[in-house]
Design an enzyme around this catalytic site. Sequence first.
Site, PDB file in Angstrom:
ATOM      1  N   SER A 208      -4.720   3.025  13.434  1.00  0.00           N
ATOM      2  CA  SER A 208      -3.979   2.206  12.479  1.00  0.00           C
ATOM      3  C   SER A 208      -3.914   2.868  11.105  1.00  0.00           C
ATOM      4  O   SER A 208      -3.298   3.910  10.949  1.00  0.00           O
ATOM      5  CB  SER A 208      -4.612   0.810  12.408  1.00  0.00           C
TER       6      SER A 208
ATOM      7  N   ASP B 173       2.243   0.101   8.102  1.00  0.00           N
ATOM      8  CA  ASP B 173       0.982   0.827   8.194  1.00  0.00           C
ATOM      9  C   ASP B 173       1.113   1.936   9.237  1.00  0.00           C
ATOM     10  O   ASP B 173       2.196   2.164   9.786  1.00  0.00           O
ATOM     11  CB  ASP B 173      -0.182  -0.126   8.483  1.00  0.00           C
TER      12      ASP B 173
ATOM     13  N   ASP C 211       0.281   2.577  12.384  1.00  0.00           N
ATOM     14  CA  ASP C 211       0.806   2.340  13.736  1.00  0.00           C
ATOM     15  C   ASP C 211       1.950   1.340  13.731  1.00  0.00           C
ATOM     16  O   ASP C 211       2.412   0.909  14.789  1.00  0.00           O
ATOM     17  CB  ASP C 211      -0.301   1.899  14.689  1.00  0.00           C
TER      18      ASP C 211
ATOM     19  N   ASP D   8       2.395  -1.767  13.122  1.00  0.00           N
ATOM     20  CA  ASP D   8       2.361  -3.135  13.650  1.00  0.00           C
ATOM     21  C   ASP D   8       2.287  -4.169  12.535  1.00  0.00           C
ATOM     22  O   ASP D   8       2.424  -5.361  12.773  1.00  0.00           O
ATOM     23  CB  ASP D   8       1.202  -3.329  14.647  1.00  0.00           C
TER      24      ASP D   8
END
Length: 454
Positions: free
Chosen positions: A99, A243, A245, A247
């Site tokens: 992440s 961010d 990743d 999501d």
Amino acid sequence: MAADLSQLVKAYDVRGVVPDQWDEPLAELFGAAFVQVTGASAIVIGHDMRPSSPGLSRAFARGAAAQGVDVTEIGLCSTDQLYYASGALNLPGAMFTASHNPAQYNGIKMCRAGAAPVGQDTGLAEIRELVEGWTDSGAPAPAAQTGTITQRDTLEDYAAHLRSLVDLTSIRPLKVVVDAGNGMGGHTVPTVFEGLPLTLVPMYFELDGTFPNHEANPLDPANIVDLQKRVREESADLGIAFDGDADRCFVVDEHGAPVSPSAVTALVASRELAKHGGKGTIIHNLITSWSVPEVVRENGGTPVRTRVGHSFIKAEMAKTGAIFGGEHSAHYYFKDFWNADTGMLAALHVLAALGGQDGPLSGLVAQYDRYTGSGEINSTVADQTGRLAAIKAAYEGQEDVELDELDGLTVTAADWWFNVRPSNTEPLLRLNAEARDEATMAKVRDAALAIIRG
């Protein structure tokens, strides 16, 4: 002796430094453990742009295939694109990402078929136990027949699915600056936004897991400074940051001012309720703004308050049949997306709401942003339990003050509230406070901090 994975296996995922805490041989064992715990005959795997991600992902695939399981690799993707694949293909999935963590980290977010979460209470503890055992006794015996490993591109299908959930065809033209932070938003945004009446100004779309421009964590105000400046320079209608990743999504208005995730939650909740005939349950965690349950009730919905954390939100979504859920951390969950979180779908809702009327974003979100919040303030403490007890003792018995311990300690009065929660992984207490005006919020915040840091 079996390895101790307590520092690697967290509450919701696997996350640690590569190669110091984990490596490809360990990833292979995680692949074998994942298929044993899920009982899957086939799985889907994706990965982000970190330098270690392709190797770790392929090792996990080998470990799964050795147990006789067929593996579909979707390659580079955002975490919500992996959830899409898990939902659309009805397969358990694994996403290789850390992440917003720095470049040397990597991790695995796992889910069962239909994007159902895998956390400590839903399989992760068993996966850890198997891997720890195998580091002592050796890898499990392979199946009589090895599974296949095949590749599949799901980006176009993912984009089409998202666009089917939000009608953007009749919005007015908008100019939007998007900061992908060298993360997976740079991969997904061009395809999702293609053909929409948007002028896209891309920032840091080059996939680079070393994050050369800034950390891919828009929750830290330092990481959206470039976006705020660019929105003003371009006279854009809004800015969106993802961010690492992709999501989670963060929004700034036409002045570059941050739009709180609570305001986004309230805005999207009102749209989802309208879509469902003014009926439905909306989940919000206990540190979102008072605005959220107010807006939900005003639009005919039923707000349900939960603990912080995606496993609690997703469990409550499934239990109540909720149509939408939002968190202060900019995670947004949709029934139409297998109860999983997708920042991209939330971003499309914001674009549709803004483009469906003539005013600026600042004016649109004002109706959803009714109180003054402190933001999350972390304090390092030696004794989390003792400090929480001290706060409880200070406020317990006060007239017109309510206490509850759903998640840490929440203290609520007529014009203000605050919550103090211990971190699961660090010696920290996290404070969030909100009030009807700035002066009251500052007074409540400072009083709580005096006890926490006393």
